[in-house]
Design a protein around this motif. Structure first.
Motif, PDB file in Angstrom:
ATOM      1  N   PRO A  86       0.839  -1.205   0.000  1.00 46.54           N
ATOM      2  CA  PRO A  86       0.000   0.000   0.000  1.00 46.54           C
ATOM      3  C   PRO A  86       0.872   1.252   0.000  1.00 46.54           C
ATOM      4  O   PRO A  86       1.831   1.342   0.768  1.00 46.54           O
ATOM      5  CB  PRO A  86      -0.784  -0.129   1.309  1.00 46.54           C
ATOM      6  CG  PRO A  86      -0.019  -1.091   2.156  1.00 46.54           C
ATOM      7  CD  PRO A  86       0.713  -1.993   1.225  1.00 46.54           C
ATOM      8  N   THR A  91       0.475   5.423  -0.095  1.00 39.28           N
ATOM      9  CA  THR A  91      -0.277   6.679  -0.093  1.00 39.28           C
ATOM     10  C   THR A  91       0.329   7.635  -1.110  1.00 39.28           C
ATOM     11  O   THR A  91       1.537   7.861  -1.114  1.00 39.28           O
ATOM     12  CB  THR A  91      -0.235   7.294   1.327  1.00 39.28           C
ATOM     13  OG1 THR A  91      -1.041   6.478   2.163  1.00 39.28           O
ATOM     14  CG2 THR A  91      -0.758   8.720   1.343  1.00 39.28           C
ATOM     15  N   GLN A 108      -6.930  -1.079   1.202  1.00 37.67           N
ATOM     16  CA  GLN A 108      -6.453  -0.918   2.584  1.00 37.67           C
ATOM     17  C   GLN A 108      -7.340   0.095   3.324  1.00 37.67           C
ATOM     18  O   GLN A 108      -7.480   1.241   2.905  1.00 37.67           O
ATOM     19  CB  GLN A 108      -4.991  -0.453   2.620  1.00 37.67           C
ATOM     20  CG  GLN A 108      -4.427  -0.601   4.046  1.00 37.67           C
ATOM     21  CD  GLN A 108      -3.029  -0.040   4.229  1.00 37.67           C
ATOM     22  OE1 GLN A 108      -2.753   1.072   3.781  1.00 37.67           O
ATOM     23  NE2 GLN A 108      -2.172  -0.764   4.905  1.00 37.67           N
ATOM     24  N   HIS A 114      -5.768  -1.690   7.958  1.00 37.14           N
ATOM     25  CA  HIS A 114      -4.511  -1.006   8.287  1.00 37.14           C
ATOM     26  C   HIS A 114      -4.391  -0.935   9.810  1.00 37.14           C
ATOM     27  O   HIS A 114      -4.904  -0.026  10.451  1.00 37.14           O
ATOM     28  CB  HIS A 114      -4.492   0.391   7.669  1.00 37.14           C
ATOM     29  CG  HIS A 114      -3.120   1.003   7.606  1.00 37.14           C
ATOM     30  ND1 HIS A 114      -2.050   0.531   8.328  1.00 37.14           N
ATOM     31  CD2 HIS A 114      -2.647   2.062   6.873  1.00 37.14           C
ATOM     32  CE1 HIS A 114      -0.979   1.274   8.050  1.00 37.14           C
ATOM     33  NE2 HIS A 114      -1.317   2.204   7.176  1.00 37.14           N
ATOM     34  N   ARG A 173      -2.497  -5.574   8.352  1.00 37.69           N
ATOM     35  CA  ARG A 173      -1.100  -5.140   8.470  1.00 37.69           C
ATOM     36  C   ARG A 173      -0.840  -4.690   9.901  1.00 37.69           C
ATOM     37  O   ARG A 173      -1.652  -3.940  10.478  1.00 37.69           O
ATOM     38  CB  ARG A 173      -0.830  -3.985   7.506  1.00 37.69           C
ATOM     39  CG  ARG A 173       0.649  -3.746   7.314  1.00 37.69           C
ATOM     40  CD  ARG A 173       0.959  -2.782   6.187  1.00 37.69           C
ATOM     41  NE  ARG A 173       2.178  -3.223   5.530  1.00 37.69           N
ATOM     42  CZ  ARG A 173       2.924  -2.453   4.750  1.00 37.69           C
ATOM     43  NH1 ARG A 173       2.563  -1.210   4.499  1.00 37.69           N
ATOM     44  NH2 ARG A 173       4.018  -2.925   4.201  1.00 37.69           N
ATOM     45  N   SER A 189      12.225  -2.762   2.624  1.00 40.39           N
ATOM     46  CA  SER A 189      13.581  -2.625   2.059  1.00 40.39           C
ATOM     47  C   SER A 189      14.154  -3.940   1.541  1.00 40.39           C
ATOM     48  O   SER A 189      15.368  -4.150   1.575  1.00 40.39           O
ATOM     49  CB  SER A 189      14.542  -1.997   3.090  1.00 40.39           C
ATOM     50  OG  SER A 189      14.034  -0.754   3.517  1.00 40.39           O
ATOM     51  N   GLY A 202       7.309  -1.762  -1.945  1.00 37.67           N
ATOM     52  CA  GLY A 202       6.655  -0.457  -1.949  1.00 37.67           C
ATOM     53  C   GLY A 202       7.321   0.493  -2.918  1.00 37.67           C
ATOM     54  O   GLY A 202       6.916   0.609  -4.080  1.00 37.67           O
ATOM     55  N   ARG A 203       8.397   1.135  -2.456  1.00 38.11           N
ATOM     56  CA  ARG A 203       9.067   2.152  -3.280  1.00 38.11           C
ATOM     57  C   ARG A 203       9.474   1.632  -4.665  1.00 38.11           C
ATOM     58  O   ARG A 203       9.310   2.363  -5.651  1.00 38.11           O
ATOM     59  CB  ARG A 203      10.258   2.729  -2.499  1.00 38.11           C
ATOM     60  CG  ARG A 203       9.792   3.631  -1.371  1.00 38.11           C
ATOM     61  CD  ARG A 203      10.854   3.866  -0.323  1.00 38.11           C
ATOM     62  NE  ARG A 203      11.092   2.666   0.473  1.00 38.11           N
ATOM     63  CZ  ARG A 203      11.882   2.611   1.535  1.00 38.11           C
ATOM     64  NH1 ARG A 203      12.498   3.708   1.920  1.00 38.11           N
ATOM     65  NH2 ARG A 203      12.035   1.492   2.206  1.00 38.11           N
TER      66      ARG A 203
HETATM   67  C1  LIG Z   1       5.291   7.081  -0.363  1.00 40.85           C
HETATM   68  C2  LIG Z   1       4.931   5.981   0.576  1.00 40.85           C
HETATM   69  C3  LIG Z   1       3.609   5.813   0.945  1.00 40.85           C
HETATM   70  C4  LIG Z   1       3.249   4.766   1.813  1.00 40.85           C
HETATM   71  N1  LIG Z   1       1.932   4.594   2.117  1.00 40.85           N
HETATM   72  C5  LIG Z   1       1.541   3.543   2.878  1.00 40.85           C
HETATM   73  C6  LIG Z   1       0.171   3.281   3.104  1.00 40.85           C
HETATM   74  O1  LIG Z   1      -0.723   3.956   2.586  1.00 40.85           O
HETATM   75  N2  LIG Z   1      -0.136   2.227   3.901  1.00 40.85           N
HETATM   76  C7  LIG Z   1       0.821   1.434   4.468  1.00 40.85           C
HETATM   77  O2  LIG Z   1       0.489   0.479   5.186  1.00 40.85           O
HETATM   78  N3  LIG Z   1       2.138   1.647   4.229  1.00 40.85           N
HETATM   79  C8  LIG Z   1       2.512   2.660   3.441  1.00 40.85           C
HETATM   80  N4  LIG Z   1       3.831   2.842   3.130  1.00 40.85           N
HETATM   81  C9  LIG Z   1       4.809   1.804   3.536  1.00 40.85           C
HETATM   82  C10 LIG Z   1       5.005   0.808   2.373  1.00 40.85           C
HETATM   83  O3  LIG Z   1       3.835   0.043   2.178  1.00 40.85           O
HETATM   84  C11 LIG Z   1       6.173  -0.176   2.634  1.00 40.85           C
HETATM   85  O4  LIG Z   1       5.906  -0.927   3.774  1.00 40.85           O
HETATM   86  C12 LIG Z   1       7.495   0.548   2.797  1.00 40.85           C
HETATM   87  O5  LIG Z   1       7.699   1.480   1.757  1.00 40.85           O
HETATM   88  C13 LIG Z   1       8.669  -0.426   2.866  1.00 40.85           C
HETATM   89  O6  LIG Z   1       8.750  -1.209   1.700  1.00 40.85           O
HETATM   90  P1  LIG Z   1       9.816  -0.860   0.509  1.00 40.85           P
HETATM   91  O7  LIG Z   1      11.162  -0.812   1.150  1.00 40.85           O
HETATM   92  O8  LIG Z   1       9.663  -1.969  -0.477  1.00 40.85           O
HETATM   93  O9  LIG Z   1       9.434   0.487  -0.023  1.00 40.85           O
HETATM   94  C14 LIG Z   1       4.233   3.889   2.316  1.00 40.85           C
HETATM   95  C15 LIG Z   1       5.561   4.075   1.935  1.00 40.85           C
HETATM   96  C16 LIG Z   1       5.919   5.097   1.078  1.00 40.85           C
HETATM   97  C17 LIG Z   1       7.353   5.235   0.665  1.00 40.85           C
END
Ligand SMILES: Cc1cc2nc3c(=O)[nH]c(=O)nc-3n(C[C@H](O)[C@H](O)[C@H](O)COP(=O)(O)O)c2cc1C
Length: 347
Positions: A26, A28, A101, A174, A226, A295, A316-317
């Motif tokens: 997810p 945002t 979510q 969430h 989550r 990560s 995510g990213r």
């Molecule tokens: C821009 C951004 C928005 C995010 N929005 C949410 C969200 O809406 N809900 C949520 O549970 N986590 C959110 N996260 C966390 C991500 O879901 C994820 O757990 C986090 O980025 C780590 O994973 P990654 O290293 O693959 O990016 C967000 C992260 C980022 C960077």
């Protein structure tokens, strides 16, 4: 090792089989309209990522007073449901699956966005500046009355019903990252002396009531959650917190949900009080499907799956930076690194 396990099918529940083990986390994006209706640009944004085994949508508000960031969509008006329907249709036409979510920010909401009182389990505020504002500070929340807690449970249930009406394959509750449900689960934000505070059973009560209400509405096979047992965001640590999560996870185990999902930014961090990282804590205390996140790379995710540390991996990213992430992973192409500048565009 060629990381083939990431591309295997996975049976999430009796009703849902995923095409691969790669989940879009997810994310945002803050692109919704003033009425918190998803932006039309979100249709191609999600559609392009439909080759993920499962997309989990950006966090979506169950009601207006949960808002803590600009332009975050909701699922409580007909226009929101209609806009989400176009997105789920586009994803399904590409053969994808998508969960919504469900979100309420609790004390991380702000009257600046909501024009309503900010509500939380206890009158304990979070420190710091409200994101995407110049110098607005978080405010003291109003402690929820029992009747207000019961109403929130009903509103979570209604929003899950709305999600199914909008064509989602299921919902993710969430319960992570310091927002409303998580605020009940940590001692630093829950100082209640009634049946919703004071010990693991009481502190888990709200979360379990939300789960039960949603499962009774749409079926447990369509529900994931989550969780953030490590207090790493919008939350202070208390060494007693893990007992709350152990109790909660043992109860969730009885409910046959589709999955539980790590809420953490960097899962290589080990926490003394969890005796390891977040995903290993969830794995140790829960028998069902675990989605790891935080990560990971293709290699580290594949290794963790092969070692049974998790069943599925959420990125995510990398999904923000690469709309074709699954294809790139499959064909060993270079992954474009994420930068904050990418947040400004929905592509
Ligand atoms: C821009 C951004 C928005 C995010 N929005 C949410 C969200 O809406 N809900 C949520 O549970 N986590 C959110 N996260 C966390 C991500 O879901 C994820 O757990 C986090 O980025 C780590 O994973 P990654 O290293 O693959 O990016 C967000 C992260 C980022 C960077």
């Amino acid at each position: 090792m060629n990381e083939e396990n990431l591309f295997q099918k996975y049976k999430l529940s009796d009703s849902l089989e995923l095409n691969n083990r790669i989940i879009m986390a997810p994310l945002t994006r803050c692109f919704a309209s003033e009425d918190l209706v998803p932006n039309k640009l979100a249709i191609p944004y999600y559609e392009k990522r439909a080759d993920a085994g499962l997309i989990i949508s950006e966090a979506t508000l169950i009601r207006k007073d949960g808002q803590g960031y600009p332009g975050t969509p909701g699922i409580y008006t007909q226009s929101q449901i209609d806009a989400w329907s176009e997105i789920t249709k586009a994803v399904h036409q590409k053969g994808g699956k998508i969960f919504l979510q469900l979100w309420h920010c609790g004390r991380v909401a702000h009257t600046f966005y909501t024009n309503q009182p900010t509500l939380a389990p206890s009158a304990v505020k979070v420190e710091g500046r409200v994101p995407r504002t110049k110098d607005l500070q978080y405010e003291m929340p109003k402690e929820l009355q029992i009747a207000e807690i019961k109403q929130l449970v009903v509103d979570y249930q209604t929003s899950a019903k709305n999600a199914i009406q909008a064509g989602f394959d299921g919902v993710e509750i969430h319960g992570a990252n310091g927002y409303l449900i998580d605020q009940f689960l940590h001692y630093s934000s829950n100082t209640r002396a009634d049946s919703y505070g004071g010990n693991p059973k009481n502190m888990s009560r709200f979360c379990l009531e939300v789960i039960d209400a949603i499962c009774s509405e749409i079926g447990s096979d369509k529900v994931g959650i989550r969780l953030s047992p490590a207090a790493y965001f919008n939350m202070d640590t208390n060494p007693l917190d893990p007992d709350v999560f152990k109790h909660l996870l043992s109860e969730i185990d009885k409910r046959n949900l589709a999955y539980i999902h790590s809420g953490i930014f960097d899962d290589s961090v080990e926490y003394d009080y969890l005796e390891g990282n977040v995903t290993s804590f969830l794995r140790k205390n829960y028998k069902g499907t675990v989605i790891g996140a935080g990560s990971y790379t293709k290699q580290s995710a594949s290794l963790a799956i092969s070692e049974h540390k998790m069943d599925l991996i959420a990125f995510g990213r990398p999904f923000i930076a690469n709309s074709d992430l699954v294809e790139k992973l499959k064909t060993n192409q270079e992954i474009t690194p994420y930068t904050d500048v990418m947040l400004m565009e929905l592509v």
